[in-house]
Enzyme design. Structure first.
Site, mmCIF file in Angstrom:
data_model
loop_
_atom_site.group_PDB
_atom_site.id
_atom_site.type_symbol
_atom_site.label_atom_id
_atom_site.label_comp_id
_atom_site.label_asym_id
_atom_site.label_seq_id
_atom_site.Cartn_x
_atom_site.Cartn_y
_atom_site.Cartn_z
ATOM 1 N N GLU A 33 -24.292 48.188 17.962
ATOM 2 C CA GLU A 33 -24.771 46.805 17.792
ATOM 3 C C GLU A 33 -26.294 46.817 17.778
ATOM 4 O O GLU A 33 -26.919 47.403 18.649
ATOM 5 C CB GLU A 33 -24.233 45.939 18.942
ATOM 6 C CG GLU A 33 -24.923 44.597 19.135
ATOM 7 C CD GLU A 33 -24.881 43.669 17.909
ATOM 8 O OE1 GLU A 33 -23.812 43.535 17.293
ATOM 9 O OE2 GLU A 33 -25.953 43.106 17.568
ATOM 10 N N ARG A 106 -17.796 29.843 22.296
ATOM 11 C CA ARG A 106 -17.967 31.124 21.596
ATOM 12 C C ARG A 106 -18.268 32.265 22.548
ATOM 13 O O ARG A 106 -17.751 33.365 22.417
ATOM 14 C CB ARG A 106 -19.159 31.041 20.634
ATOM 15 C CG ARG A 106 -18.815 30.504 19.342
ATOM 16 C CD ARG A 106 -20.030 30.207 18.530
ATOM 17 N NE ARG A 106 -19.533 29.617 17.317
ATOM 18 C CZ ARG A 106 -19.208 30.303 16.230
ATOM 19 N NH1 ARG A 106 -19.408 31.587 16.167
ATOM 20 N NH2 ARG A 106 -18.707 29.695 15.192
ATOM 21 N N TYR A 214 -15.186 18.058 20.300
ATOM 22 C CA TYR A 214 -14.020 18.404 21.124
ATOM 23 C C TYR A 214 -14.502 18.886 22.484
ATOM 24 O O TYR A 214 -15.657 19.296 22.646
ATOM 25 C CB TYR A 214 -13.117 19.448 20.443
ATOM 26 C CG TYR A 214 -13.791 20.684 19.891
ATOM 27 C CD1 TYR A 214 -14.071 21.786 20.690
ATOM 28 C CD2 TYR A 214 -14.119 20.763 18.544
ATOM 29 C CE1 TYR A 214 -14.651 22.939 20.162
ATOM 30 C CE2 TYR A 214 -14.718 21.904 18.005
ATOM 31 C CZ TYR A 214 -14.979 22.985 18.820
ATOM 32 O OH TYR A 214 -15.564 24.111 18.304
ATOM 33 N N ASP A 291 -17.082 38.786 8.513
ATOM 34 C CA ASP A 291 -18.008 38.108 7.598
ATOM 35 C C ASP A 291 -18.642 39.048 6.583
ATOM 36 O O ASP A 291 -19.089 38.602 5.532
ATOM 37 C CB ASP A 291 -19.119 37.405 8.391
ATOM 38 C CG ASP A 291 -18.751 35.968 8.762
ATOM 39 O OD1 ASP A 291 -17.576 35.591 8.585
ATOM 40 O OD2 ASP A 291 -19.642 35.239 9.237
HETATM 41 P P1 FAD Z 1 -21.094 38.190 13.070
HETATM 42 O O1 FAD Z 1 -20.734 37.225 14.121
HETATM 43 O O2 FAD Z 1 -22.213 37.829 12.150
HETATM 44 O O3 FAD Z 1 -21.418 39.575 13.799
HETATM 45 C C1 FAD Z 1 -22.112 40.614 13.146
HETATM 46 C C2 FAD Z 1 -22.703 41.503 14.229
HETATM 47 O O4 FAD Z 1 -23.255 42.659 13.599
HETATM 48 C C3 FAD Z 1 -23.845 40.828 14.995
HETATM 49 O O5 FAD Z 1 -23.664 41.037 16.371
HETATM 50 C C4 FAD Z 1 -25.092 41.530 14.456
HETATM 51 O O6 FAD Z 1 -26.128 41.593 15.413
HETATM 52 C C5 FAD Z 1 -24.538 42.908 14.126
HETATM 53 N N1 FAD Z 1 -25.269 43.603 13.066
HETATM 54 C C6 FAD Z 1 -25.684 43.096 11.892
HETATM 55 N N2 FAD Z 1 -26.304 44.043 11.157
HETATM 56 C C7 FAD Z 1 -26.248 45.184 11.888
HETATM 57 C C8 FAD Z 1 -26.713 46.495 11.656
HETATM 58 N N3 FAD Z 1 -27.345 46.845 10.537
HETATM 59 N N4 FAD Z 1 -26.507 47.449 12.623
HETATM 60 C C9 FAD Z 1 -25.839 47.130 13.781
HETATM 61 N N5 FAD Z 1 -25.395 45.870 14.044
HETATM 62 C C10 FAD Z 1 -25.581 44.920 13.110
HETATM 63 N N6 FAD Z 1 -14.753 30.477 12.677
HETATM 64 C C11 FAD Z 1 -13.550 30.167 13.243
HETATM 65 O O7 FAD Z 1 -12.621 30.988 13.195
HETATM 66 N N7 FAD Z 1 -13.351 28.962 13.873
HETATM 67 C C12 FAD Z 1 -14.350 28.020 13.950
HETATM 68 O O8 FAD Z 1 -14.155 26.931 14.529
HETATM 69 C C13 FAD Z 1 -15.620 28.311 13.361
HETATM 70 N N8 FAD Z 1 -16.629 27.413 13.403
HETATM 71 C C14 FAD Z 1 -17.836 27.739 12.842
HETATM 72 C C15 FAD Z 1 -18.877 26.798 12.890
HETATM 73 C C16 FAD Z 1 -20.114 27.069 12.311
HETATM 74 C C17 FAD Z 1 -21.201 26.030 12.340
HETATM 75 C C18 FAD Z 1 -20.324 28.336 11.685
HETATM 76 C C19 FAD Z 1 -21.657 28.670 11.071
HETATM 77 C C20 FAD Z 1 -19.295 29.289 11.648
HETATM 78 C C21 FAD Z 1 -18.046 28.986 12.204
HETATM 79 N N9 FAD Z 1 -16.990 29.903 12.171
HETATM 80 C C22 FAD Z 1 -15.783 29.593 12.723
HETATM 81 C C23 FAD Z 1 -17.169 31.208 11.504
HETATM 82 C C24 FAD Z 1 -17.396 32.351 12.501
HETATM 83 O O9 FAD Z 1 -18.419 32.007 13.409
HETATM 84 C C25 FAD Z 1 -17.759 33.654 11.783
HETATM 85 O O10 FAD Z 1 -16.934 33.829 10.655
HETATM 86 C C26 FAD Z 1 -17.561 34.853 12.722
HETATM 87 O O11 FAD Z 1 -18.321 34.681 13.886
HETATM 88 C C27 FAD Z 1 -17.940 36.152 12.012
HETATM 89 O O12 FAD Z 1 -17.849 37.225 12.933
HETATM 90 P P2 FAD Z 1 -18.316 38.688 12.510
HETATM 91 O O13 FAD Z 1 -18.144 39.522 13.731
HETATM 92 O O14 FAD Z 1 -17.644 39.104 11.266
HETATM 93 O O15 FAD Z 1 -19.850 38.546 12.133
#
Ligand code: FAD
Length: 421
Positions: A33, A106, A214, A291
């Site tokens: 991370e 979260r 909520y 994502d």
């Molecule tokens: P991220 O959370 O972006 O995690 C990526 C991680 O990788 C981070 O910790 C970052 O620091 C790390 N990283 C990045 N680049 C590197 C690198 N080069 N080397 C090492 N580490 C790195 N989803 C739901 O299911 N329900 C909801 O109600 C919901 N509500 C939302 C409301 C809002 C306003 C928003 C914006 C989003 C919402 N989402 C919801 C979507 C959800 O938050 C995201 O889809 C989810 O958090 C994505 O998780 P992830 O782990 O794929 O990516």
């Protein structure tokens, strides 16, 4: 650990979820991370039954329920006049899908997954920014900004919207929706918290804006999200989504919505981007997840859920492709993962965009939408079966696996899922 079986890049909800899932299948996992500490920014997150079913399988649902709130209903209202348009009965929904709809902070969800990874023996490394990826003979290697390298049989890139790994597969960019989200929480002692029904998840949909609230942490606080289209973004200005735009965007909404705006955090906001769907997520022994593969607009609240589902599906295919001596046929496991997840996530991404358009209608179109929503039967699940039913492991599985329970309560009559943010 010398070379682990798997390297996970990114310690968000997606990275922690897959690290736990693969450790559960006997794999050694090292997670890298970039941030100096693990954590999540923001307030609430909604977890539909297709996610709580997986948390249950992981043995984490009871803890998640103890940290979150299991609401009774999800209600959609018109943001201009405040009237109810449609609702979901979340008790009946739980009965239908076999698992609850849960809302949780979260940081509580993230902390829950982090503790599960620690208990399972995932090696967690901070301050580790991956700058490049390459396939090797029988595995893959990453290089960090520090120059260090790590290798494993499989590298999973769960590095979020701005994923560096995604560039290996497609030369695309995040797509701006010109919408921006403000978040905030209202403490329990505020009269506003007492004025709402904390057993409901509510979304007010309005012209080019919407507002969600909520309860969180057993009703200790009210989570609020205000989302609007930024005129400055549409005009191509760099400085978009500022608090003056927030106030202007909600000027025409009902008193309850406008009264919530002073509680939004005004020093940070989230510009909303997604990406066009891609159907190839695997490059040799490097795979996208969460994502990095499928960042959605959040209107159907499935972003984090899809990330958790990705990890669970990959874990199940590792189990199916693991020999007695413990070695995994990664090529077969990744092929099975890629055969099922991209199509489902493509559907979520495109549906989210359309759902946002529906929420933000104005004029005659808004009135027509409202009439359709008011006519919907509360117990019509045709919009949610494909989403909330069991997560498919193979492309042809979804329709066969989901057997709807008969509807026996015909005494309530209101319409479609109010979700998002
Ligand atoms: P991220 O959370 O972006 O995690 C990526 C991680 O990788 C981070 O910790 C970052 O620091 C790390 N990283 C990045 N680049 C590197 C690198 N080069 N080397 C090492 N580490 C790195 N989803 C739901 O299911 N329900 C909801 O109600 C919901 N509500 C939302 C409301 C809002 C306003 C928003 C914006 C989003 C919402 N989402 C919801 C979507 C959800 O938050 C995201 O889809 C989810 O958090 C994505 O998780 P992830 O782990 O794929 O990516």
């Amino acid at each position: 650990m010398s070379h682990p079986d798997v390297l996970v890049v990114g310690g968000g909800i997606g990275g922690l979820g897959v690290a736990f899932s693969l450790t559960r299948q006997g794999q050694t996992v090292r997670l890298l991370e970039s941030a100096p500490a693990f954590g999540e920014v923001g307030a609430g997150i909604q977890l539909a039954p297709n996610c709580t079913r997986i948390l249950d399988d992981y043995g984490l649902l009871d803890e998640a329920k103890s940290l979150g709130v299991v609401p009774d209903a999800m209600v959609m209202r018109d943001a201009v006049d405040g009237s109810e348009l449609t609702r979901l009965d979340l008790r009946h929904l739980e009965e239908r899908y076999g698992c609850p709809y849960l809302v949780i902070h979260r940081s509580d969800l993230h902390g829950l997954l982090l503790r599960a990874c620690e208990r399972a023996g995932v090696e967690l490394i901070n301050d580790a920014t991956v700058t490049s990826y390459e396939n090797t003979d029988g595995g893959a290697r990453v290089t960090l900004a520090s120059g260090e390298t790590y290798e494993a049989g499989l590298v999973i890139a769960a590095d979020g919207l701005h994923s560096a790994a995604r560039k290996l597969l497609v030369d695309d960019r995040p797509v701006s929706s010109a919408y921006v989200a403000y978040r905030g929480t209202v403490p329990a002692e505020q009269p506003r918290v007492r004025s709402v029904d904390l057993s409901e998840v509510v979304v007010y949909v309005g012209p080019r804006c919407h507002f969600v609230h909520y309860g969180l942490r057993g009703g200790e606080m009210l989570n609020q999200v205000a989302v609007f289209e930024s005129p400055k973004a549409l005009a191509g200005q760099d400085d978009w989504g500022t608090p003056d735009e927030l106030d202007a965007a909600f000027a025409g909404t009902c008193d309850f919505v406008r009264d919530g705006l002073p509680f939004m955090w005004r020093d940070k906001w989230w510009r909303m981007f997604d990406r066009d769907p891609v159907m190839t997520w695997v490059h040799g022994r490097i795979a996208l997840l969460g994502d990095s593969a499928h960042p959605p607009l959040q209107y159907i609240a499935q972003g984090a859920i899809m990330a958790i589902e990705d990890g669970w599906v990959l874990g199940e295919h590792v189990a199916r492709n693991r020999a007695e001596d413990g070695t995994v046929d990664w090529t077969a496991a990744l092929a099975a993962y890629e055969a099922v997840r991209p199509e489902h996530c493509r559907r979520v991404l495109t549906t989210s965009r359309k759902w946002g358009e529906l929420w933000h209608l104005d004029g005659l179109a808004r009135e027509q939408r409202n009439a359709l929503l008011r006519a919907r039967d509360t117990y019509d699940y045709s919009f949610t079966d494909w989403l909330y039913g069991p997560t498919a492991l193979t492309p042809d599985q979804e329709p066969e696996m989901f057997t709807p329970i008969p509807l026996d309560s015909a005494d309530v009559g209101e319409p479609v899922p109010a979700r998002g943010t």
